[in-house]
Design an enzyme around this catalytic site. Sequence first.
Site, PDB file in Angstrom:
ATOM      1  N   ARG A  91      -0.949  -4.063  -3.656  1.00 27.73           N
ATOM      2  CA  ARG A  91      -1.261  -3.048  -3.337  1.00 27.73           C
ATOM      3  C   ARG A  91      -2.422  -2.692  -2.191  1.00 27.73           C
ATOM      4  O   ARG A  91      -3.187  -3.850  -2.131  1.00 27.73           O
ATOM      5  CB  ARG A  91      -0.807  -1.843  -4.157  1.00 27.73           C
ATOM      6  CG  ARG A  91      -2.476  -1.433  -4.755  1.00 27.73           C
ATOM      7  CD  ARG A  91      -1.796  -0.178  -5.797  1.00 27.73           C
ATOM      8  NE  ARG A  91      -3.422  -0.629  -6.528  1.00 27.73           N
ATOM      9  CZ  ARG A  91      -3.115  -1.451  -7.913  1.00 27.73           C
ATOM     10  NH1 ARG A  91      -1.877  -1.563  -7.917  1.00 27.73           N
ATOM     11  NH2 ARG A  91      -4.027  -1.371  -9.137  1.00 27.73           N
ATOM     12  N   LEU A  92      -2.487  -1.859  -0.714  1.00 23.84           N
ATOM     13  CA  LEU A  92      -3.726  -1.995  -0.743  1.00 23.84           C
ATOM     14  C   LEU A  92      -4.700  -1.166  -0.751  1.00 23.84           C
ATOM     15  O   LEU A  92      -5.569  -1.568  -0.167  1.00 23.84           O
ATOM     16  CB  LEU A  92      -3.312  -2.298   1.710  1.00 23.84           C
ATOM     17  CG  LEU A  92      -2.213  -2.913   2.259  1.00 23.84           C
ATOM     18  CD1 LEU A  92      -1.646  -2.864   2.994  1.00 23.84           C
ATOM     19  CD2 LEU A  92      -2.094  -4.427   1.651  1.00 23.84           C
ATOM     20  N   GLY A 109     -13.027  -6.580 -14.287  1.00 29.41           N
ATOM     21  CA  GLY A 109     -13.592  -5.594 -15.300  1.00 29.41           C
ATOM     22  C   GLY A 109     -12.411  -6.434 -15.874  1.00 29.41           C
ATOM     23  O   GLY A 109     -12.633  -7.070 -17.670  1.00 29.41           O
ATOM     24  N   ASN A 159     -14.180   4.898  -5.768  1.00 34.87           N
ATOM     25  CA  ASN A 159     -15.041   4.568  -7.091  1.00 34.87           C
ATOM     26  C   ASN A 159     -15.932   5.308  -7.377  1.00 34.87           C
ATOM     27  O   ASN A 159     -16.117   4.968  -7.885  1.00 34.87           O
ATOM     28  CB  ASN A 159     -15.231   2.717  -6.595  1.00 34.87           C
ATOM     29  CG  ASN A 159     -14.246   1.520  -6.074  1.00 34.87           C
ATOM     30  OD1 ASN A 159     -14.950   0.832  -5.334  1.00 34.87           O
ATOM     31  ND2 ASN A 159     -13.577   2.302  -6.634  1.00 34.87           N
ATOM     32  N   TRP A 160     -16.255   6.555  -6.211  1.00 30.07           N
ATOM     33  CA  TRP A 160     -16.980   6.982  -7.257  1.00 30.07           C
ATOM     34  C   TRP A 160     -16.222   7.865  -8.512  1.00 30.07           C
ATOM     35  O   TRP A 160     -17.211   8.017  -9.397  1.00 30.07           O
ATOM     36  CB  TRP A 160     -17.313   8.422  -5.854  1.00 30.07           C
ATOM     37  CG  TRP A 160     -18.091   8.346  -4.882  1.00 30.07           C
ATOM     38  CD1 TRP A 160     -17.907   7.893  -3.288  1.00 30.07           C
ATOM     39  CD2 TRP A 160     -19.410   7.478  -4.800  1.00 30.07           C
ATOM     40  NE1 TRP A 160     -18.709   7.048  -2.701  1.00 30.07           N
ATOM     41  CE2 TRP A 160     -19.603   7.280  -3.601  1.00 30.07           C
ATOM     42  CE3 TRP A 160     -20.618   7.616  -5.741  1.00 30.07           C
ATOM     43  CZ2 TRP A 160     -21.055   6.774  -2.921  1.00 30.07           C
ATOM     44  CZ3 TRP A 160     -21.369   7.138  -5.531  1.00 30.07           C
ATOM     45  CH2 TRP A 160     -22.033   6.723  -3.990  1.00 30.07           C
ATOM     46  N   ASP A 165     -10.762  -7.643  -6.273  1.00 28.99           N
ATOM     47  CA  ASP A 165      -9.577  -7.263  -7.470  1.00 28.99           C
ATOM     48  C   ASP A 165      -9.977  -8.440  -8.897  1.00 28.99           C
ATOM     49  O   ASP A 165      -9.598  -8.749  -8.721  1.00 28.99           O
ATOM     50  CB  ASP A 165      -8.179  -6.743  -7.728  1.00 28.99           C
ATOM     51  CG  ASP A 165      -8.154  -5.444  -8.494  1.00 28.99           C
ATOM     52  OD1 ASP A 165      -8.856  -4.650  -8.994  1.00 28.99           O
ATOM     53  OD2 ASP A 165      -7.049  -5.353  -8.677  1.00 28.99           O
ATOM     54  N   GLY A 166     -10.162  -7.468  -9.661  1.00 26.70           N
ATOM     55  CA  GLY A 166      -9.753  -7.881 -11.435  1.00 26.70           C
ATOM     56  C   GLY A 166     -11.555  -8.661 -12.088  1.00 26.70           C
ATOM     57  O   GLY A 166     -11.516  -8.595 -13.525  1.00 26.70           O
ATOM     58  N   ARG A 194     -15.574   6.124 -10.733  1.00 28.14           N
ATOM     59  CA  ARG A 194     -16.010   6.115 -11.892  1.00 28.14           C
ATOM     60  C   ARG A 194     -17.069   6.280 -12.973  1.00 28.14           C
ATOM     61  O   ARG A 194     -17.684   7.293 -11.896  1.00 28.14           O
ATOM     62  CB  ARG A 194     -16.222   4.360 -11.541  1.00 28.14           C
ATOM     63  CG  ARG A 194     -15.259   3.445 -10.676  1.00 28.14           C
ATOM     64  CD  ARG A 194     -15.045   1.745 -10.852  1.00 28.14           C
ATOM     65  NE  ARG A 194     -13.953   0.952 -10.698  1.00 28.14           N
ATOM     66  CZ  ARG A 194     -13.823  -0.254  -9.968  1.00 28.14           C
ATOM     67  NH1 ARG A 194     -14.652  -0.497 -10.759  1.00 28.14           N
ATOM     68  NH2 ARG A 194     -12.209  -0.357  -9.415  1.00 28.14           N
TER      69      ARG A 194
END
Length: 243
Positions: free
Chosen positions: A197-198, A26, A71-72, A23-24, A74
């Site tokens: 979070r997971l 962006g 993620n779709w 994550d991260g 996005r």
Amino acid sequence: MATAARPQTAGGAVPRHVAIIMDGNGRWAKKRLLPRAAGHKAGVEAVRRVTRAARAMGIEALTLYAFSSENWRRPAEEVSDLMGLLKFFIRNDLAELIRENVRLRVLGDYARFSADVVALIDDALARTAGNTGPILAIALNYGAQAELVRAAQTLAAQAQAGELDPAAIDVGSIERELETRELPPLDLMIRTSGEHRLSNFLLWQAAYAELLFVDTLWPDFGADDLAAAIEAFGQRQRRYGGL
């Protein structure tokens, strides 16, 4: 025949199976006034660093959350960029994975991707299927809740057909229907970027895994960060509900 000793760190044994929520990307790009695509590209370089480091540390299985079923949602342009980077990674790194005896696995329903991406994934899976070394599992169009639903549906169908006694369904029955059935039990889950979070990732498998949340943005994560996570894991006492 004697059992080979598990790799050790100063803190203790190296986990057999590590999963990472990457994550991260962006936020990494935003801090540098760059487009999000630049963050994703830098994230691929982090994947390369970390997969190599994991092999060097003796980790048996590394699972990376690359594209979730959510993620779709996005923007289409960003999804296209992510698919392009996936193709770039496979084309550029498959030879190394084969040479290093890595077994590639995919978790999730990647059949939803475009035909060229599916073909590349199928080819990569076939060409590494006979390898006997560490496992690199990539979660693509994966969601843990959907995985559990599919497992429940399979077991229900078997029970309805008279092939399975419902009373005999146990933890092992469910685990044999999960997409991680070929992987060792999950020992350590890491999430980068400071989120706690997971995000629908390996929910069943994480039941007794050690969780580690770090502030480092994924494109900045590297071998030293993985080593620090492994050291932290080695300091944990895993009681599994006991004393």
